[in-house]
Motif scaffolding. Structure first.
Motif, PDB file in Angstrom:
ATOM      1  N   SER A 131       0.829  -1.206   0.000  1.00 42.92           N
ATOM      2  CA  SER A 131       0.000   0.000   0.000  1.00 42.92           C
ATOM      3  C   SER A 131       0.861   1.252   0.000  1.00 42.92           C
ATOM      4  CB  SER A 131      -0.921   0.000   1.222  1.00 42.92           C
ATOM      5  OG  SER A 131      -1.732  -1.152   1.248  1.00 42.92           O
ATOM      6  N   LEU A 132       1.924   1.225   0.762  1.00 37.61           N
ATOM      7  CA  LEU A 132       2.821   2.370   0.823  1.00 37.61           C
ATOM      8  C   LEU A 132       3.450   2.645  -0.541  1.00 37.61           C
ATOM      9  CD1 LEU A 132       4.160   4.502   2.644  1.00 37.61           C
ATOM     10  CD2 LEU A 132       5.971   2.842   3.105  1.00 37.61           C
ATOM     11  N   ILE A 133       3.913   1.582  -1.187  1.00 32.24           N
ATOM     12  CA  ILE A 133       4.539   1.737  -2.505  1.00 32.24           C
ATOM     13  C   ILE A 133       3.527   2.266  -3.524  1.00 32.24           C
ATOM     14  CG2 ILE A 133       5.642   0.509  -4.412  1.00 32.24           C
ATOM     15  CD1 ILE A 133       6.845  -1.383  -2.314  1.00 32.24           C
ATOM     16  N   LEU A 134       2.322   1.656  -3.552  1.00 25.26           N
ATOM     17  CA  LEU A 134       1.301   2.089  -4.505  1.00 25.26           C
ATOM     18  C   LEU A 134       0.878   3.532  -4.248  1.00 25.26           C
ATOM     19  CD1 LEU A 134      -1.003  -1.068  -4.744  1.00 25.26           C
ATOM     20  CD2 LEU A 134       0.446  -0.129  -6.538  1.00 25.26           C
ATOM     21  N   SER A 135       0.758   3.899  -2.982  1.00 23.64           N
ATOM     22  CA  SER A 135       0.338   5.263  -2.645  1.00 23.64           C
ATOM     23  C   SER A 135       1.384   6.292  -3.040  1.00 23.64           C
ATOM     24  CB  SER A 135       0.042   5.370  -1.152  1.00 23.64           C
ATOM     25  OG  SER A 135      -0.989   4.473  -0.775  1.00 23.64           O
ATOM     26  N   LEU A 136       2.648   5.892  -3.048  1.00 23.88           N
ATOM     27  CA  LEU A 136       3.708   6.802  -3.467  1.00 23.88           C
ATOM     28  C   LEU A 136       3.822   6.881  -4.985  1.00 23.88           C
ATOM     29  CD1 LEU A 136       6.514   5.847  -0.902  1.00 23.88           C
ATOM     30  CD2 LEU A 136       5.281   8.025  -1.013  1.00 23.88           C
ATOM     31  N   VAL A 137       3.626   5.742  -5.651  1.00 26.08           N
ATOM     32  CA  VAL A 137       3.851   5.675  -7.096  1.00 26.08           C
ATOM     33  C   VAL A 137       2.633   6.145  -7.889  1.00 26.08           C
ATOM     34  CG1 VAL A 137       4.312   4.108  -9.023  1.00 26.08           C
ATOM     35  CG2 VAL A 137       5.565   3.848  -6.872  1.00 26.08           C
ATOM     36  N   THR A 180      -4.807   7.559 -14.939  1.00 29.65           N
ATOM     37  CA  THR A 180      -5.810   7.704 -13.890  1.00 29.65           C
ATOM     38  C   THR A 180      -6.378   6.328 -13.582  1.00 29.65           C
ATOM     39  OG1 THR A 180      -6.348   9.915 -14.668  1.00 29.65           O
ATOM     40  CG2 THR A 180      -7.940   8.841 -13.227  1.00 29.65           C
ATOM     41  N   ILE A 181      -6.127   5.854 -12.357  1.00 26.58           N
ATOM     42  CA  ILE A 181      -6.591   4.524 -11.972  1.00 26.58           C
ATOM     43  C   ILE A 181      -7.878   4.616 -11.167  1.00 26.58           C
ATOM     44  CG2 ILE A 181      -5.979   2.397 -10.766  1.00 26.58           C
ATOM     45  CD1 ILE A 181      -3.055   3.063 -11.240  1.00 26.58           C
ATOM     46  N   LEU A 182      -7.831   5.320 -10.037  1.00 26.52           N
ATOM     47  CA  LEU A 182      -8.999   5.515  -9.189  1.00 26.52           C
ATOM     48  C   LEU A 182      -9.226   7.002  -8.989  1.00 26.52           C
ATOM     49  CD1 LEU A 182      -8.338   2.756  -6.466  1.00 26.52           C
ATOM     50  CD2 LEU A 182      -9.702   2.559  -8.544  1.00 26.52           C
ATOM     51  N   GLN A 183     -10.176   7.334  -8.141  1.00 28.12           N
ATOM     52  CA  GLN A 183     -10.486   8.738  -7.879  1.00 28.12           C
ATOM     53  C   GLN A 183      -9.414   9.406  -7.015  1.00 28.12           C
ATOM     54  OE1 GLN A 183     -14.360   8.731  -6.065  1.00 28.12           O
ATOM     55  NE2 GLN A 183     -15.324   7.657  -7.762  1.00 28.12           N
ATOM     56  N   PHE A 214      -1.205  10.957  -1.906  1.00 27.87           N
ATOM     57  CA  PHE A 214      -0.725   9.847  -1.090  1.00 27.87           C
ATOM     58  C   PHE A 214      -1.685   9.544   0.059  1.00 27.87           C
ATOM     59  CE2 PHE A 214       1.542   8.672   2.815  1.00 27.87           C
ATOM     60  CZ  PHE A 214       2.101   7.463   2.420  1.00 27.87           C
ATOM     61  N   VAL A 215      -2.187  10.574   0.721  1.00 25.55           N
ATOM     62  CA  VAL A 215      -3.082  10.378   1.867  1.00 25.55           C
ATOM     63  C   VAL A 215      -4.387   9.707   1.428  1.00 25.55           C
ATOM     64  CG1 VAL A 215      -4.382  11.565   3.675  1.00 25.55           C
ATOM     65  CG2 VAL A 215      -2.073  12.325   3.103  1.00 25.55           C
ATOM     66  N   GLU A 216      -4.932  10.129   0.292  1.00 23.63           N
ATOM     67  CA  GLU A 216      -6.179   9.538  -0.200  1.00 23.63           C
ATOM     68  C   GLU A 216      -6.000   8.070  -0.547  1.00 23.63           C
ATOM     69  OE1 GLU A 216      -7.318  12.005  -3.440  1.00 23.63           O
ATOM     70  OE2 GLU A 216      -8.354  13.471  -2.171  1.00 23.63           O
ATOM     71  N   TRP A 217      -4.867   7.740  -1.153  1.00 25.80           N
ATOM     72  CA  TRP A 217      -4.601   6.341  -1.484  1.00 25.80           C
ATOM     73  C   TRP A 217      -4.474   5.491  -0.222  1.00 25.80           C
ATOM     74  CZ3 TRP A 217      -4.699   3.455  -5.811  1.00 25.80           C
ATOM     75  CH2 TRP A 217      -4.780   4.125  -7.031  1.00 25.80           C
ATOM     76  N   MET A 218      -3.780   5.983   0.779  1.00 23.87           N
ATOM     77  CA  MET A 218      -3.619   5.231   2.025  1.00 23.87           C
ATOM     78  C   MET A 218      -4.958   5.056   2.740  1.00 23.87           C
ATOM     79  SD  MET A 218      -0.598   4.061   2.366  1.00 23.87           S
ATOM     80  CE  MET A 218      -0.734   3.509   4.053  1.00 23.87           C
ATOM     81  N   ARG A 219      -5.791   6.074   2.703  1.00 21.14           N
ATOM     82  CA  ARG A 219      -7.119   5.947   3.309  1.00 21.14           C
ATOM     83  C   ARG A 219      -7.961   4.889   2.605  1.00 21.14           C
ATOM     84  NH1 ARG A 219      -8.880  12.320   4.188  1.00 21.14           N
ATOM     85  NH2 ARG A 219      -7.533  12.720   6.001  1.00 21.14           N
ATOM     86  N   ALA A 220      -7.741   4.722   1.314  1.00 16.33           N
ATOM     87  CA  ALA A 220      -8.476   3.687   0.575  1.00 16.33           C
ATOM     88  C   ALA A 220      -7.933   2.294   0.877  1.00 16.33           C
ATOM     89  CB  ALA A 220      -8.400   3.975  -0.928  1.00 16.33           C
ATOM     90  N   PHE A 221      -6.615   2.188   1.053  1.00 17.37           N
ATOM     91  CA  PHE A 221      -6.002   0.870   1.257  1.00 17.37           C
ATOM     92  C   PHE A 221      -6.163   0.333   2.681  1.00 17.37           C
ATOM     93  CE2 PHE A 221      -3.193   1.767  -2.536  1.00 17.37           C
ATOM     94  CZ  PHE A 221      -3.738   0.745  -3.310  1.00 17.37           C
ATOM     95  N   LEU A 222      -6.129   1.197   3.672  1.00 19.13           N
ATOM     96  CA  LEU A 222      -6.122   0.729   5.060  1.00 19.13           C
ATOM     97  C   LEU A 222      -7.336  -0.131   5.426  1.00 19.13           C
ATOM     98  CD1 LEU A 222      -4.617   3.787   6.995  1.00 19.13           C
ATOM     99  CD2 LEU A 222      -3.545   1.579   6.494  1.00 19.13           C
ATOM    100  N   LYS A 229     -14.513   4.494  -2.323  1.00 20.65           N
ATOM    101  CA  LYS A 229     -15.160   5.349  -1.316  1.00 20.65           C
ATOM    102  C   LYS A 229     -16.645   5.061  -1.173  1.00 20.65           C
ATOM    103  CE  LYS A 229     -11.912   9.120  -2.320  1.00 20.65           C
ATOM    104  NZ  LYS A 229     -11.765  10.547  -2.721  1.00 20.65           N
ATOM    105  N   SER A 230     -17.028   3.801  -1.316  1.00 15.51           N
ATOM    106  CA  SER A 230     -18.426   3.400  -1.119  1.00 15.51           C
ATOM    107  C   SER A 230     -18.479   2.250  -0.117  1.00 15.51           C
ATOM    108  CB  SER A 230     -19.066   2.997  -2.447  1.00 15.51           C
ATOM    109  OG  SER A 230     -18.303   1.984  -3.089  1.00 15.51           O
ATOM    110  N   PHE A 231     -17.867   2.484   1.036  1.00 19.08           N
ATOM    111  CA  PHE A 231     -17.766   1.461   2.086  1.00 19.08           C
ATOM    112  C   PHE A 231     -19.162   1.028   2.529  1.00 19.08           C
ATOM    113  CE2 PHE A 231     -17.386   0.113   6.498  1.00 19.08           C
ATOM    114  CZ  PHE A 231     -16.341  -0.789   6.416  1.00 19.08           C
ATOM    115  N   SER A 232     -19.340  -0.297   2.687  1.00 21.94           N
ATOM    116  CA  SER A 232     -20.639  -0.854   3.044  1.00 21.94           C
ATOM    117  C   SER A 232     -20.504  -1.741   4.276  1.00 21.94           C
ATOM    118  CB  SER A 232     -21.206  -1.667   1.870  1.00 21.94           C
ATOM    119  OG  SER A 232     -22.346  -2.386   2.257  1.00 21.94           O
ATOM    120  N   LEU A 233     -21.353  -1.488   5.263  1.00 25.13           N
ATOM    121  CA  LEU A 233     -21.366  -2.333   6.459  1.00 25.13           C
ATOM    122  C   LEU A 233     -21.882  -3.735   6.146  1.00 25.13           C
ATOM    123  CD1 LEU A 233     -22.691   0.173   9.166  1.00 25.13           C
ATOM    124  CD2 LEU A 233     -20.352  -0.679   8.876  1.00 25.13           C
ATOM    125  N   VAL A 234     -22.758  -3.828   5.167  1.00 23.85           N
ATOM    126  CA  VAL A 234     -23.259  -5.148   4.761  1.00 23.85           C
ATOM    127  C   VAL A 234     -22.122  -5.987   4.192  1.00 23.85           C
ATOM    128  CG1 VAL A 234     -24.840  -6.371   3.222  1.00 23.85           C
ATOM    129  CG2 VAL A 234     -25.574  -4.251   4.334  1.00 23.85           C
TER     130      VAL A 234
END
Length: 409
Positions: free
Chosen positions: A272-278, A285-288, A292-300, A376-381
């Motif tokens: 995740s760290l490598i992908l967020s940096l690269v 354009t891969i995702l929204q 770096f911070v946005e990528w890490m928030r998506a990966f964690l 960014k469409s996290f689901s509790l279900v």
């Protein structure tokens, strides 16, 4: 408890021995993926910035041609993919041979006037002799569609002529001309003849987001192939000896699971760290996410999927403790479950019966949860299904181990 901690440390050290192998394998797959994505995006941009050139060949001083060219150049559905230029009919063959134009429209003399009079001659489309591209094939289809549209008013006009002749009605030529003009006005004043839609792979996911999620999951699932010793059960005699020493089979199983999950989580954090940096530096354009911070928030949040992946590995290697057979069975299971879960082409294309079945597969549950985290469409279900499936797989693996040990006693 002291014995459990000691055994947990030993299991974690054992799991760390597979760390370099997984790291090297992941790095190799990561490099190949980046190269493929870069190549695909480059080709996409080349095609996007190179519209097909269409030469419109007419007679000199052809009336209404400026209006006709302005109409073609300003149609939203055409101007992004085609460039229209006026040429002389004598230049058509030479320009096609030199590939200065991709398609030639040969407009008959007094074409617009012939449309109004109802004596229209067909426009001739001439293509080069080279292999057709997607743009030329599309233009052929569009031309056929337009031809079929124009045949309908012609059929209506012929019907009107027959009606006038049978009933001997006056003003036939005048009414025919007026009807032709009405058809032309109706055709030209439409907002658009064709509509453009961007297909989505599934539930609001673009194809880029869809296959990025699939690629990430296949990478994580490949870790079970790169480190089988980490997930294989210990020898039966050792397990029984530890059980007699006070470390029960469930505690042994729990220690192994914690060690394996910890190892995989550490690997995933590094990835995740490598992908967020690269990723923010790539010209694609891969995702929204853009920083770096946005990528890490998506990966964690994807870390919660690691226990399910580890449980899936443990089930396979508990059922088939033989090394070669276990690796082969895991590889086939990943391919088969990935196929049934829509990993290799959009899930919506699968039959309904397979779609209903795939909702029970761990690969499908992993995709639903991971795609929600990355987009960014996290689901509790989806999280609930993930945790429930993890518990069920862990229980199956534990029961399999206890049954095998009970049989050998």
């Amino acid at each position: 408890m002291k014995l459990f901690k000691t055994y947990l440390k030993l299991e974690y050290k054992k799991a760390l021995q597979s760390f370099p192998t997984i790291l090297l394998g992941t790095f190799a797959l990561f490099c190949v993926t980046v190269l493929l994505l870069f190549s695909w995006q480059t080709q996409k941009k080349e095609h996007a910035t190179s519209p097909a050139v269409i030469g419109v060949a007419t007679e000199k001083d052809e009336p209404y041609m400026d209006f006709f060219m302005g109409l073609l150049k300003n149609m939203d559905n055409l101007k992004n993919n085609y460039t229209f230029i006026l040429i002389e009919k004598e230049q058509v063959s030479a320009l096609l041979e030199k590939k200065k134009i991709d398609i030639a429209f040969l407009i008959p003399k007094n074409y617009i006037s012939s449309l109004i009079d109802g004596t229209d001659e067909p426009i001739v489309l001439r293509f080069s002799g080279s292999d057709p591209s997607i743009t030329t094939l599309m233009m052929r289809q569009l031309s056929e569609a337009v031809s079929s549209i124009m045949l309908e008013p012609e059929a209506a006009i012929y019907t009107m002529n027959d009606y006038y002749a049978i009933h001997r009605l006056p003003n036939q030529s005048k009414d025919e001309r007026n009807l032709n003009i009405k058809y032309i006005n109706r055709l030209l004043t439409r907002h658009s003849i064709f509509s453009i839609e961007t297909l989505e792979a599934e539930q609001g996911l673009s194809y880029t987001e869809y296959y990025f999620t699939v690629g990430l999951l296949l990478l994580l699932l490949s870790w079970g192939l790169l480190s089988p010793s980490c997930f294989r059960p210990e020898k039966k005699l050792l397990q029984l000896k530890l059980a007699q020493s006070g470390l029960s089979i469930p505690l042994q199983f729990l220690a192994k699971q914690l060690a394996c999950c910890g190892n995989l989580c550490l690997l995933f954090l590094m990835l995740s760290l490598i992908l967020s940096l690269v990723a923010p530096l790539l010209p694609i354009t891969i995702l929204q996410q853009t920083t770096f911070v946005e990528w890490m928030r998506a990966f964690l949040p994807v870390l919660l999927a690691i226990p399910l992946i580890a449980a899936f590995f443990h089930v396979i290697y508990e059922l088939i403790p033989d090394l070669v057979a276990g690796i082969l069975f895991l590889f086939i299971s990943i391919l088969l479950m990935g196929y049934l879960s829509g990993y290799f082409y959009p899930f919506s294309m699968l039959p309904n019966s397979i779609q209903n079945l795939s909702h029970l597969l761990p690969t499908r549950i992993l995709f639903q949860y991971t795609s929600g985290c990355l987009t960014k469409s996290f689901s509790l279900v989806a999280l609930g299904k993930l945790l429930l499936t993890t518990f069920i797989l862990e229980l199956i693996a534990l029961c399999t181990r206890m049954y095998r040990l009970e049989v050998t006693r």
